[in-house]
Design an enzyme around this catalytic site. Sequence first.
Site, short mmCIF file in Angstrom:
data_model
loop_
_atom_site.label_atom_id
_atom_site.label_comp_id
_atom_site.label_asym_id
_atom_site.label_seq_id
_atom_site.Cartn_x
_atom_site.Cartn_y
_atom_site.Cartn_z
N ASP A 101 7.66 -4.01 0.22
CA ASP A 101 7.13 -5.00 -1.43
C ASP A 101 7.43 -5.91 -2.15
O ASP A 101 7.01 -7.26 -2.51
CB ASP A 101 7.37 -3.12 -2.49
CG ASP A 101 6.48 -2.31 -1.52
OD1 ASP A 101 5.66 -1.61 -1.95
OD2 ASP A 101 7.54 -1.39 -1.08
N ASP A 115 3.58 -7.89 -6.20
CA ASP A 115 2.37 -7.21 -4.45
C ASP A 115 2.40 -5.31 -5.34
O ASP A 115 2.94 -4.93 -6.01
CB ASP A 115 3.48 -6.54 -3.36
CG ASP A 115 2.46 -5.64 -2.47
OD1 ASP A 115 1.51 -5.85 -2.67
OD2 ASP A 115 3.61 -5.08 -2.09
N GLU A 173 -1.65 -9.50 -5.34
CA GLU A 173 -2.47 -9.43 -4.32
C GLU A 173 -3.83 -8.65 -4.57
O GLU A 173 -4.29 -8.31 -5.43
CB GLU A 173 -2.07 -8.58 -3.35
CG GLU A 173 -2.31 -8.47 -2.12
CD GLU A 173 -1.16 -7.51 -0.42
OE1 GLU A 173 -0.14 -7.91 -0.50
OE2 GLU A 173 -1.54 -6.61 -0.87
#
Lengths: 189, 189
Positions: free
Chosen positions: B141, B7, B68
């Site tokens: 996260d 992330d 991501e």
Amino acid sequence: MRVMGVDPGLTRCGLSMVDSGPGRKVVALDVGVVRTPPEAELALRLMAVADAAEEWMDTHRPEAVAIERVFAQHNVRTAMGTAQAGGVIALAAARRGIRVAFHTPSEVKAAVTGHGTADKAQVTAMVTRILGLQVAPKPADAADALALAICHCWRAPLLDRMAAAQAKADEVRRRYEQRLAEQRKVVRG
Amino acid sequence: MRVMGVDPGLTRCGLSMVDSGPGRKVVALDVGVVRTPPEAELALRLMAVADAAEEWMDTHRPEAVAIERVFAQHNVRTAMGTAQAGGVIALAAARRGIRVAFHTPSEVKAAVTGHGTADKAQVTAMVTRILGLQVAPKPADAADALALAICHCWRAPLLDRMAAAQAKADEVRRRYEQRLAEQRKVVRG
């Protein structure tokens, strides 16, 4: 001072190397454009850009790398790729202990043409004149990379003086607050 | 298959390592968050994130890194930093010959919760349940990095089959066009 200029991008990444002398004297050592195919995987495109930029750093050993600061563009996808290309080059510089500075497009335009809203043709014309080149650098990414390096050569001493002044102001303030705290203790004591 | 989930971010970058077994079985090996101070220079922040991610890759040797995909966010400056953090990690993977895949937030949410508009709490709850964790991973996260790795474990076989089908379709079309060109030659000849 030797400065590497970077106009970041994945499809076309402009790279330049400029030496600055006394006053506003600047000399171009090299300029070029790295291209990667849009249909290739992002990670491989980033690797091609990073490989090329690292070869330039290891060959020319610049003292600073000046990269264009990316803002939101019309095409968000393009802006992200551009930011990432700049990011891998900034990383490569940091790992070599080379200073990295980001300049906005309007700072670069203002530095080389005198006004922050100059168009590409004006930037190219001024870069050609400033560096005393026989031929205008092409494509625009190459001219922009040269403009970035020139901008850094001229702005860096100013930025250094500003940073020094700021550090001095911070120190004066810190000492003032320290004295204040001591006086408060005395008053309360 | 061992997958590293990322992330991306500069202030907080979530990292995870997940092993997938037969069917939908997934096991978490590690999860963590790399933090860098917002006041530090961008190049140094990118270096700290890249250093940490590279240590994870060299320790766990994942077969794929799932990152991501960043879209424009409310804060463009943050989005750029996020894209750059993802970029330096993608580069590190590419240089190690590790496959890199990008998944959008809605693909990740859909994979772990069943719907693409799930909120953070739902993602965290499902990640905790899927991996059979005693405690919910924190901060968000960390949970997102685990969700990304799970998403990749489950989507990768599908994506591979789709890529194989596409390659086959391209080959059939190429052969058809070749035959067509030959027949045209015959007709014209």
